[in-house]
Write a protein that holds these residues in place. Structure first.
Motif, PDB file in Angstrom:
ATOM      1  N   ALA A  59       0.815  -1.206   0.000  1.00  0.00           N
ATOM      2  CA  ALA A  59       0.000   0.000   0.000  1.00  0.00           C
ATOM      3  C   ALA A  59       0.855   1.265   0.000  1.00  0.00           C
ATOM      4  O   ALA A  59       2.031   1.255   0.361  1.00  0.00           O
ATOM      5  N   ASP A 178      -4.402  -1.937  -4.101  1.00  0.00           N
ATOM      6  CA  ASP A 178      -5.441  -2.836  -3.593  1.00  0.00           C
ATOM      7  C   ASP A 178      -5.995  -3.765  -4.667  1.00  0.00           C
ATOM      8  O   ASP A 178      -6.854  -4.603  -4.380  1.00  0.00           O
ATOM      9  N   LYS A 179      -5.490  -3.648  -5.890  1.00  0.00           N
ATOM     10  CA  LYS A 179      -5.936  -4.514  -6.988  1.00  0.00           C
ATOM     11  C   LYS A 179      -4.843  -5.479  -7.446  1.00  0.00           C
ATOM     12  O   LYS A 179      -5.097  -6.348  -8.288  1.00  0.00           O
TER      13      LYS A 179
END
Length: 203
Positions: A59, A178-179
């Motif tokens: 992240a 987040d993908k």
């Protein structure tokens, strides 16, 4: 997952061992209980008999890249990225510079075609002050490290699903953090549902 030592730096691993997973992705599986890696993907930049080292495609952190550059008297001229991404739980202050393009810039080494890495102040200056839209860049802080035989044991425990074949550089440079986990599975013609049903545990 060891957090005590660095097996080697990216430029030190010249292994040609057929069993080396250098340049592969490690996709975290439900069997891996460490919350530092849940639904995350690690790019393995070094793997030999001394251990392994990888950069988690994690992240975005709260650390602006311009603040890192300021420590070296460098101005970050690129419109993006703006913030350092988490590269793993070990030595969070250690910065890694990953860039795309057909060939590595000076002070960088190729991890896999189209993805190159380095950590020197000179490479930081090159990327910061001479932005080239054709050369995508990502900055990570920290890494994931394994001691001798540790990664092999975790693979036997089905904690990781290693990728095989070429990696799409867009997974590193153009996919939202987040993908990334789902995108890495999709590249192997898998889905989160396959992982859950195959493991008997929630992802």
């Amino acid at each position: 997952m060891t957090t005590r030592t660095t097996p080697q730096t990216a430029t030190e691993d010249n292994s040609t061992d057929a069993t080396s997973l250098k340049g592969s992705l490690l996709i975290a599986m439900p069997a891996l209980q460490d919350p530092n890696f849940r639904r995350l993907v690690t790019l393995l930049i070094s793997h030999n008999e001394q251990g392994a080292l990888g950069i988690v495609l994690g992240a975005v952190t709260a650390t602006p890249i311009r603040d890192v550059c300021a420590q070296f008297g460098v101005t970050w001229s690129r419109p993006s990225p703006s913030f350092v991404r988490s590269g793993g739980p070990c030595e969070g202050g250690r910065i890694w510079l990953m860039h795309g393009g057909p060939a590595p810039l000076p002070d960088a080494v190729t991890v896999t075609p189209g993805i190159h890495i380095g950590s020197s102040p000179q490479l930081l200056r090159t990327l910061a002050e001479h932005p080239d839209a054709a050369i995508p860049v990502m900055v990570f802080g920290g890494y994931a490290g394994w001691g001798p035989g540790q990664l092999e044991a975790e693979l036997q425990q089905k904690s990781w699903l290693p990728s095989f074949g070429d990696i799409d550089a867009d997974l590193v440079f153009a996919t939202a953090p987040d993908k990334v986990w789902e995108a890495a599975l999709a590249a192997m013609a898998l889905s989160p549902g396959h992982i859950v049903s195959g493991s008997g545990a929630s992802a």
